[in-house]
Design a protein around this motif. Structure first.
Motif, mmCIF file in Angstrom:
data_model
loop_
_atom_site.group_PDB
_atom_site.id
_atom_site.type_symbol
_atom_site.label_atom_id
_atom_site.label_comp_id
_atom_site.label_asym_id
_atom_site.label_seq_id
_atom_site.Cartn_x
_atom_site.Cartn_y
_atom_site.Cartn_z
ATOM 1 N N GLY A 38 -4.381 -6.962 4.509
ATOM 2 C CA GLY A 38 -3.933 -7.746 3.372
ATOM 3 C C GLY A 38 -4.338 -9.196 3.489
ATOM 4 O O GLY A 38 -4.938 -9.622 4.477
ATOM 5 N N GLU A 39 -4.012 -9.934 2.468
ATOM 6 C CA GLU A 39 -4.339 -11.358 2.403
ATOM 7 C C GLU A 39 -3.064 -12.176 2.529
ATOM 8 O O GLU A 39 -2.028 -11.792 1.990
ATOM 9 C CB GLU A 39 -5.013 -11.669 1.056
ATOM 10 C CG GLU A 39 -6.346 -10.967 0.876
ATOM 11 C CD GLU A 39 -7.388 -11.408 1.881
ATOM 12 O OE1 GLU A 39 -7.434 -12.605 2.207
ATOM 13 O OE2 GLU A 39 -8.137 -10.540 2.362
ATOM 14 N N PRO A 40 -3.133 -13.307 3.233
ATOM 15 C CA PRO A 40 -1.944 -14.165 3.340
ATOM 16 C C PRO A 40 -1.494 -14.643 1.965
ATOM 17 O O PRO A 40 -2.311 -14.927 1.093
ATOM 18 C CB PRO A 40 -2.428 -15.346 4.187
ATOM 19 C CG PRO A 40 -3.649 -14.866 4.886
ATOM 20 C CD PRO A 40 -4.267 -13.837 3.991
ATOM 21 N N SER A 41 -0.202 -14.709 1.783
ATOM 22 C CA SER A 41 0.347 -15.218 0.525
ATOM 23 C C SER A 41 0.789 -16.664 0.728
ATOM 24 O O SER A 41 0.609 -17.233 1.799
ATOM 25 C CB SER A 41 1.539 -14.358 0.082
ATOM 26 O OG SER A 41 2.651 -14.614 0.911
ATOM 27 N N LEU A 75 2.049 -10.876 3.763
ATOM 28 C CA LEU A 75 0.690 -10.491 3.387
ATOM 29 C C LEU A 75 0.762 -9.678 2.096
ATOM 30 O O LEU A 75 1.714 -8.933 1.876
ATOM 31 C CB LEU A 75 0.042 -9.643 4.483
ATOM 32 C CG LEU A 75 -0.120 -10.301 5.843
ATOM 33 C CD1 LEU A 75 -0.705 -9.303 6.834
ATOM 34 C CD2 LEU A 75 -0.981 -11.537 5.751
ATOM 35 N N THR A 76 -0.248 -9.802 1.266
ATOM 36 C CA THR A 76 -0.300 -9.058 0.010
ATOM 37 C C THR A 76 -1.491 -8.107 0.047
ATOM 38 O O THR A 76 -2.601 -8.509 0.357
ATOM 39 C CB THR A 76 -0.432 -10.014 -1.189
ATOM 40 O OG1 THR A 76 0.679 -10.907 -1.174
ATOM 41 C CG2 THR A 76 -0.455 -9.250 -2.498
ATOM 42 N N ARG A 96 -1.186 -11.609 13.411
ATOM 43 C CA ARG A 96 -1.590 -12.820 12.687
ATOM 44 C C ARG A 96 -0.566 -13.909 12.931
ATOM 45 O O ARG A 96 0.626 -13.683 12.931
ATOM 46 C CB ARG A 96 -1.657 -12.569 11.179
ATOM 47 C CG ARG A 96 -2.920 -11.931 10.761
ATOM 48 C CD ARG A 96 -3.103 -12.096 9.279
ATOM 49 N NE ARG A 96 -4.254 -11.292 8.896
ATOM 50 C CZ ARG A 96 -4.663 -11.146 7.678
ATOM 51 N NH1 ARG A 96 -4.047 -11.733 6.696
ATOM 52 N NH2 ARG A 96 -5.700 -10.412 7.413
#
Length: 58
Positions: free
Chosen positions: A19-22, A28-29, A55
């Motif tokens: 996922g990507e950091p929010s 994470l999204t 992370r």
């Protein structure tokens, strides 16, 4: 949609940093494209990366 969430849960179990950091630290999204799964809308699923996640939130 239950199948889609099961697939995502299995993938997250193997790769918790997926996922990507929010904008929120430790969240994470993961985006699910609705075209990949039949009868499922596009979804954005937020997951919490706890102390065991690799992370760092910097």
């Amino acid at each position: 949609m239950p199948h889609t969430l099961k697939v995502l849960a299995d993938r997250l179990a193997n790769d918790p940093d997926m996922g990507e950091p929010s904008a929120l630290p430790g969240i994470l999204t993961v985006m699910i494209d609705g075209d990949l799964f039949e009868d499922c809308p596009a979804l954005a699923v937020a997951t919490f990366v706890g102390p065991t996640g690799s992370r760092s939130s910097t």
